[in-house]
Design an enzyme around this catalytic site. Sequence first.
Site, PDB file in Angstrom:
ATOM      1  N   SER A 267       0.874  -0.748  -0.140  1.00 19.49           N
ATOM      2  CA  SER A 267       0.146   0.287  -0.166  1.00 19.49           C
ATOM      3  C   SER A 267       1.084   1.262  -0.034  1.00 19.49           C
ATOM      4  O   SER A 267       1.974   0.685   0.538  1.00 19.49           O
ATOM      5  CB  SER A 267      -1.145  -0.065   1.382  1.00 19.49           C
TER       6      SER A 267
ATOM      7  N   TYR B  71      -2.756  -0.177   9.796  1.00 19.83           N
ATOM      8  CA  TYR B  71      -2.881  -0.373   8.487  1.00 19.83           C
ATOM      9  C   TYR B  71      -1.346  -0.458   7.766  1.00 19.83           C
ATOM     10  O   TYR B  71      -0.816  -1.381   7.637  1.00 19.83           O
ATOM     11  CB  TYR B  71      -3.817  -0.224   7.556  1.00 19.83           C
TER      12      TYR B  71
END
Length: 337
Positions: free
Chosen positions: A142, A167
Amino acid sequence: MKILVTGTAGFIGFHLTKKLLERGDKVVGLDNINDYYDVNLKYARLNELGIDKNEIKENKLIQSSIFSQHKFIKINLEDKEAMNKLFENEKFDAVCNLAAQAGVRYSLENPHAYIQSNVVGFMNILESCRNYDVKNLSYASSSSVYGLNKSQPFKTTDKTDTPISLYAATKKSNELMAHTYSHLYGIKTTGLRFFTVYGPWGRPDMAPMIFADAITNNRPIKVFNHGNMSRDFTYIDDIVDGIIKVIDNPTDYKVYNIGNNAPVSLMEFIKTLENSIGKEAQKNFMPIQDGDVESTYADVSDLVNDFNYKPNTKLSKGIATFIKWYKSYYSQKEGIL
């Protein structure tokens, strides 16, 4: 090839699976269909792939009614025994791991879900690849791994040791774990740092869908950091093209940015949505949220050099296609909320 795609009921996983099937690959799709967002949207995606939700049972392979070379199985990545059995029986040529607990902001509320899915689950993927001789693994990282990094555009050579959400930390851990398995066991692992992906069948927890829904249904939108934000919005077809290039040409170990290489200001993005919907948004300007960064901008030169990767979908065209799908899908529903 015979390819395992995890997260196949998800936004990117669905589009990737469909494209692979259309070109003739054998695909086993895997998803746990969790309720992080509306499961009906996940089932609708699966239905497009010929998977009947009424036939889905835990840890049971079912056959697509549309694609003869497609099967689906509902599994949690954390279930080590089920994962081992699947790999042992199916003998995959390649794995593309897109399954993860998604969302930056939700990681502030439910951190344990991220460790289980994104760390323990990814460990099981790596171990299954090692034990069942799968040498081609691509996986979702990501853009959030860049965290507090201030230099723009983001380069894969930049430091990524200042994440600002759990995350992001789990995604960075995936890259480190993959490197270890590449080094120790010769598995070719390729990580893809996705930059804000949008398009038809998109996630309802992300800004494009939230904004489209609010504007369409005459609700105000929250404009964070008073609009002073930008994102490297990347159309789903461009993302899928990049993933397939990586699957077809595995590297010993590499991490790539995959984005549009052209950041768009939040206000311009909203304006493009307004033009496509034909209605002006009601805007509530607010401070930046915890875990958010002001700007993302992908340097994709490595993907361009290694794979001749060229994202070419203009924002206006991508948004128009997205809004056309949104209006069609939600015409019989009362919005996404």
